[in-house]
Design a protein around this motif. Structure first.
Motif, PDB file in Angstrom:
ATOM      1  N   GLU A 112      -0.493  -9.230  -0.528  1.00  0.00           N
ATOM      2  CA  GLU A 112       0.902  -9.113  -0.099  1.00  0.00           C
ATOM      3  C   GLU A 112       1.301 -10.302   0.782  1.00  0.00           C
ATOM      4  O   GLU A 112       2.377 -10.864   0.627  1.00  0.00           O
ATOM      5  CB  GLU A 112       1.102  -7.791   0.648  1.00  0.00           C
ATOM      6  N   ARG A 113       0.401 -10.707   1.672  1.00  0.00           N
ATOM      7  CA  ARG A 113       0.712 -11.833   2.573  1.00  0.00           C
ATOM      8  C   ARG A 113       0.939 -13.134   1.793  1.00  0.00           C
ATOM      9  O   ARG A 113       1.797 -13.928   2.125  1.00  0.00           O
ATOM     10  CB  ARG A 113      -0.441 -12.057   3.562  1.00  0.00           C
ATOM     11  N   LEU A 152       0.841  -1.212   0.000  1.00  0.00           N
ATOM     12  CA  LEU A 152       0.000   0.000   0.000  1.00  0.00           C
ATOM     13  C   LEU A 152       0.866   1.248   0.000  1.00  0.00           C
ATOM     14  O   LEU A 152       0.565   2.216  -0.703  1.00  0.00           O
ATOM     15  CB  LEU A 152      -0.924  -0.006   1.217  1.00  0.00           C
ATOM     16  N   ASP A 153       1.967   1.223   0.776  1.00  0.00           N
ATOM     17  CA  ASP A 153       2.886   2.371   0.773  1.00  0.00           C
ATOM     18  C   ASP A 153       3.493   2.556  -0.614  1.00  0.00           C
ATOM     19  O   ASP A 153       3.618   3.671  -1.117  1.00  0.00           O
ATOM     20  CB  ASP A 153       4.020   2.163   1.787  1.00  0.00           C
ATOM     21  N   ALA A 154       3.879   1.433  -1.240  1.00  0.00           N
ATOM     22  CA  ALA A 154       4.494   1.510  -2.566  1.00  0.00           C
ATOM     23  C   ALA A 154       3.501   2.057  -3.590  1.00  0.00           C
ATOM     24  O   ALA A 154       3.840   2.910  -4.418  1.00  0.00           O
ATOM     25  CB  ALA A 154       4.994   0.126  -2.989  1.00  0.00           C
ATOM     26  N   ILE A 155       2.266   1.578  -3.495  1.00  0.00           N
ATOM     27  CA  ILE A 155       1.233   2.035  -4.442  1.00  0.00           C
ATOM     28  C   ILE A 155       0.989   3.533  -4.291  1.00  0.00           C
ATOM     29  O   ILE A 155       0.745   4.244  -5.271  1.00  0.00           O
ATOM     30  CB  ILE A 155      -0.070   1.225  -4.229  1.00  0.00           C
ATOM     31  N   ALA A 156       1.088   4.023  -3.063  1.00  0.00           N
ATOM     32  CA  ALA A 156       0.846   5.449  -2.813  1.00  0.00           C
ATOM     33  C   ALA A 156       1.842   6.339  -3.555  1.00  0.00           C
ATOM     34  O   ALA A 156       1.584   7.519  -3.781  1.00  0.00           O
ATOM     35  CB  ALA A 156       0.914   5.721  -1.307  1.00  0.00           C
ATOM     36  N   HIS A 157       2.978   5.763  -3.964  1.00  0.00           N
ATOM     37  CA  HIS A 157       3.991   6.545  -4.684  1.00  0.00           C
ATOM     38  C   HIS A 157       3.845   6.432  -6.199  1.00  0.00           C
ATOM     39  O   HIS A 157       4.662   6.964  -6.935  1.00  0.00           O
ATOM     40  CB  HIS A 157       5.396   6.087  -4.273  1.00  0.00           C
ATOM     41  N   ILE A 158       2.836   5.707  -6.661  1.00  0.00           N
ATOM     42  CA  ILE A 158       2.631   5.554  -8.111  1.00  0.00           C
ATOM     43  C   ILE A 158       1.556   6.535  -8.558  1.00  0.00           C
ATOM     44  O   ILE A 158       0.375   6.383  -8.220  1.00  0.00           O
ATOM     45  CB  ILE A 158       2.233   4.092  -8.457  1.00  0.00           C
ATOM     46  N   GLU A 159       1.984   7.547  -9.293  1.00  0.00           N
ATOM     47  CA  GLU A 159       1.082   8.640  -9.657  1.00  0.00           C
ATOM     48  C   GLU A 159      -0.142   8.141 -10.422  1.00  0.00           C
ATOM     49  O   GLU A 159      -1.262   8.606 -10.197  1.00  0.00           O
ATOM     50  CB  GLU A 159       1.854   9.664 -10.491  1.00  0.00           C
TER      51      GLU A 159
END
Ligand code: SF4
Length: 142
Positions: free
Chosen positions: A27-28, A4-11
């Motif tokens: 993810e799990r 979710l953190d990684a996705i938040a950085h994908i514009e």
């Protein structure tokens, strides 16, 4: 970093409505499937080649239409044109015979079973299930 953190950085995904619990579940379980190969199919009735990928034998992954070229919906963007290059398989016996022939003669690796919709936007595949089951049993690589 979580997914979710990684996705938040994908514009490109900033407006996507993602279900956090579902993303966390993916993810799990990711480690369990990471080594599994991913297969992609592209329509074999389209010819294409790029520097990274090229089309395979036209009949290695054909598309069959259980309604031949017919569709009751006739959407504006398609007008049933997508069905035109598909191989008609308007009954289960026809599908089975064509698939078995293509396996023998053209190295068929799999197929798309499609068709036009009825007025409720449904494609009635049920009567094809026994044939699909038989084909998968006889040719597990499909
Ligand atoms: S339902 Fe599918 S096949 Fe029929 S017109 Fe619409 S997109 Fe084309």
């Amino acid at each position: 970093m979580t997914w979710l953190d990684a996705i938040a950085h994908i514009e490109e995904l900033e407006d996507a409505a993602l279900e956090p619990g579902l993303v966390a579940a993916f993810e799990r379980f990711a480690a369990d499937v990471a080594a599994r190969p991913i297969r992609f199919s592209t329509p074999t009735f389209k010819e294409y080649t790029s520097s990274e990928i090229k089309g395979c034998n036209k009949n290695s992954f054909p598309a069959f239409s259980i309604t031949a070229g017919a569709c009751a919906l006739m959407c504006d963007h398609c007008q049933a044109k997508i069905l035109e290059p598909m191989i008609p398989a308007t009954n289960p016996e026809m599908l089975e015979a064509k698939v078995r022939d293509l396996i023998l003669l053209q190295d068929l690796q799999g197929f798309l079973l499609s068709g036009g919709s009825n007025r409720r936007n449904e494609i009635k595949y049920e009567r094809y299930y026994p044939v699909i089951e038989r084909l998968k049993r006889d040719f597990p690589h499909l």
